[in-house]
Design an enzyme around this catalytic site. Structure first.
Site, PDB file in Angstrom:
ATOM      1  NE  ARG A  46      -4.003  -0.333   2.045  1.00  0.00           N
ATOM      2  CZ  ARG A  46      -5.011  -0.553   2.882  1.00  0.00           C
ATOM      3  NH1 ARG A  46      -5.250   0.264   3.867  1.00  0.00           N
ATOM      4  NH2 ARG A  46      -5.781  -1.616   2.742  1.00  0.00           N
ATOM      5  CB  SER A  60      -9.167  -0.262   2.598  1.00  0.00           C
ATOM      6  OG  SER A  60     -10.246  -0.485   3.469  1.00  0.00           O
ATOM      7  CG  ASP A  87     -14.210   0.426   4.087  1.00  0.00           C
ATOM      8  OD1 ASP A  87     -14.952  -0.418   3.544  1.00  0.00           O
ATOM      9  OD2 ASP A  87     -13.032   0.186   4.403  1.00  0.00           O
ATOM     10  CG  ASP A 101     -12.102  -1.892   0.712  1.00  0.00           C
ATOM     11  OD1 ASP A 101     -12.500  -1.189   1.671  1.00  0.00           O
ATOM     12  OD2 ASP A 101     -11.272  -2.809   0.869  1.00  0.00           O
ATOM     13  CG  ASP A 110     -12.498  -4.010   3.885  1.00  0.00           C
ATOM     14  OD1 ASP A 110     -12.786  -2.803   4.061  1.00  0.00           O
ATOM     15  OD2 ASP A 110     -11.313  -4.427   3.909  1.00  0.00           O
ATOM     16  CD  GLU A 127      -9.180  -5.545  11.346  1.00  0.00           C
ATOM     17  OE1 GLU A 127      -8.075  -6.023  11.667  1.00  0.00           O
ATOM     18  OE2 GLU A 127      -9.395  -5.041  10.240  1.00  0.00           O
TER      19      GLU A 127
END
Length: 622
Positions: A73, A175, A332, A334, A336, A434
């Site tokens: 990234r 993301s 968000d 993307d 996920d 998470e």
């Protein structure tokens, strides 16, 4: 190296060697200008060269991206440490080399490629173009490629890898990062993100084949090769069918009077959340019109991360008030992750933290399991998972209800791998999370999934509504039964890796060499766990149960007052994050007292351990 040329620097034939006074830089410039066929990024390097910007050239060309918690990234733009056409080609060549070594049936099983809606005009770089180049490298080597014909949520790639029995997959996404960034997220054949040693081995392979192969730039192959397949319809259908496994009240959902607003944050989520609601029997959620369609500039939000709370949810909250919708769901870019807000009686909005939502999901998924389990199902075979920096609320529920709870290192890749092991062992994993609003209900996908989580929250809210209970009221019930878990997570920005390292080294040599602190201000410390070095004072052998993670900094302090605090660096951004939680027993119900104690401890943690003014740290601000 090409022969020396007096050359006009304005021509595109800029030959090497260059005389910048730095042989490493001269070589890197020569390689870039020979290998890069994207006119925009090539021109960026030529302009820097023309203007004698050697420091910037060195920053861009003399280092390489490394695999963090989410693959590669970085910012989009020219240079070997940025995301661009050339570095994606190089990464895919390295992937090919490694996968060819690992799988004798690579040419039969193929590879999955998905992408989000990011893009940068100045570099002529978009997720879709990078996905096509990823596919082209592999098609040129006669590898079947399942390339999605349009943007998809990130969870679709790991799901497709498993469903299509491919050897691996890549999702081009950054993301919820800022608009300048993009990324290359790698999934292994088990449908989980890659973990060590694969990441190190792939990097080695990338370094062994940095020069583009013949055919690697031929993105026309995605239109002409018979080995290219489009899995979109098939995977979307299978995914939506699998969603039914975590839907328990379809009839009730179809009758609910609750209204939901959904924002996809200018990303991929809109169509897929609409479909998921349909599967669950709901009327479609009300979309936020300004944020419904993809926009790589994320033009209506300061930052495209729904985790930042009310300040970035402004448009959806106002729309919800106008439409009399009590619940806002935000995926968000993307799709996920999932943020949730609920309108309270007093007219204020409650934006739930990731840890609070996990308490609700944990209660809900176990409650549904209990009510729907088969006769021979054993609670001892049931598991829930969380990363170690997340709330311990699932541990409290597990202790009381008799199922198992396990922790993993930060990053959903560790959760995905552990789920796979548990499933192979005949266990059932109901829920994993998470704290950074990443949730997974069930195990159809082995990565966090905002699409399925959105539908599950809607069902939970509709069910509670029939009893006149709000999500916030239910959260309090969960805490009253299993113990209050009050957490606070935030971060400081730090752009200097040396400063970050010295902060953590100071904690390892606090009052004297190789001695961790015994107090934080006036708060006595019971145990210290340092995952970076593999130390854990609470274990008889002083070794951490979680695997050692040398490449990232992470130290956890357990205090005598029941508080747990972790300091760690981010795998994807220049941040030092802190995670704190007060874990109380059910009889400790004075929340004001618990919150006050936690606040004092956080102040001490910042003042004594992070020392922001001395270290030049920037406070989180939105």
């Amino acid at each position: 190296m090409a022969e020396n040329a007096e050359g006009d620097l304005n021509s595109n034939v800029l030959h090497a060697p260059y005389h910048t006074g730095d042989p490493q830089l001269d070589t890197a410039i020569g390689q870039w200008l020979r290998w890069d066929k994207n006119p925009k990024t090539k021109e960026q390097i030529e302009n820097l060269l023309r203007n004698g910007m050697n420091k910037e050239l060195r920053d861009r060309l003399c280092c390489r991206m490394t695999f963090g918690t989410a693959g590669l990234r970085s910012a989009m733009g020219a240079g070997f440490c940025y995301i661009n056409d050339l570095t994606v080609i190089q990464s895919t060549q390295g992937m090919y080399k490694y996968l060819e070594r690992c799988f004798s049936d690579f040419k039969q099983r193929g590879f999955v490629v998905g992408y989000d809606t990011r893009g940068q005009v100045t570099s002529s770089c978009s997720s879709q173009r990078l996905a096509k180049l990823t596919a082209a490298v592999l098609l040129a080597k006669d590898i079947p490629v399942y390339l999605f014909s349009r943007y998809v949520p990130t969870p679709f790639v790991p799901y497709a890898v498993q469903e299509l029995k491919a050897v691996a997959g890549v999702m081009i996404t950054a993301s919820h990062n800022r608009k300048e960034d993009n990324g290359y997220k790698v999934y292994w054949e088990n449908g989980a993100q890659i973990t060590s040693p694969h990441d190190k081995e792939i990097l080695k392979c990338i370094e062994e084949c940095v020069e583009p192969w013949n055919g690697s730039w031929n993105d026309n192959l995605v239109n002409t090769s018979p080995l290219k397949r489009d899995p979109l319809q098939d995977i979307c259908r299978r995914y939506m069918e699998d969603l039914q496994k975590i839907c328990f009240h379809r009839e009730l959902n179809s009758k609910t009077t609750l209204k939901f607003v959904h924002t996809s944050f200018h990303g991929v989520g809109h169509d897929y959340v609409q479909l998921a609601f349909q599967v669950f029997g709901f009327k479609p959620p009300i979309p936020v019109p300004e944020q419904k369609d993809p926009d790589p500039d994320f033009s209506t939000v300061k930052c495209p991360n729904p985790e930042e709370g009310e300040s970035v949810l402004e448009l959806s909250l106002r729309l919800a008030e106008k439409e009399s919708a009590r619940i806002v769901l935000a995926t968000d870019p993307d799709a996920d992750r999932l943020a949730v807000a609920e309108l309270q009686e007093n007219g204020d909005w409650k934006v739930f933290t990731g840890n609070e939502l996990a308490a609700l999901f944990g209660w809900w998924m176990f409650d549904c399991w209990k009510k729907n389990k088969s006769k021979n199902a054993d609670v001892k075979d049931v598991y829930m998972l969380a990363t170690t920096v997340s709330s311990k609320i699932l541990k409290a529920i597990a202790l009381k209800e008799g199922f198992h709870f396990e922790e993993t290192l930060p990053g959903f890749k560790w959760i995905g791998s552990r789920i796979k092991d548990l499933l192979e062992d005949g266990k059932e994993v109901l829920f994993s999370f998470e704290e950074s609003i990443g949730f997974l209900c069930g195990t159809s996908v082995l990565d966090k999934d905002g699409v399925s989580a959105a539908a599950v929250v809607a069902e939970m809210a509709s069910y509670l509504e029939t009893m006149d209970i709000t999500l916030k009221q239910q959260l309090i019930k969960v805490y009253e039964k299993y113990g209050y878990h009050i957490s606070k997570t935030s971060y400081f920005l730090c752009y200097d890796p040396t400063t970050i390292k010295s902060i953590f080294e100071r904690l390892r040599n606090f009052d004297s060499p190789k001695e961790y602190p015994k107090f934080c201000g006036t708060f006595p410390i019971l145990h210290v766990r340092d995952v970076t070095t593999g130390y854990d004072s609470s274990q008889p052998n002083k070794k951490s149960v979680l695997p050692m993670s040398k490449n990232s900094q992470m130290i956890t302090f357990t205090f005598q007052n029941g508080c747990v605090a972790t300091l760690r660096t981010s795998g994807t951004e220049p941040k030092i994050k802190y995670y704190t939680e007060m874990c109380a027993s059910p009889e400790q119900s004075d929340t004001a007292l618990l919150e006050e104690e936690l606040k004092k401890l956080i102040d001490a943690l910042i003042e004594h351990f992070l020392e922001p003014s001395k270290n030049g740290l920037t406070w989180r601000s939105v």
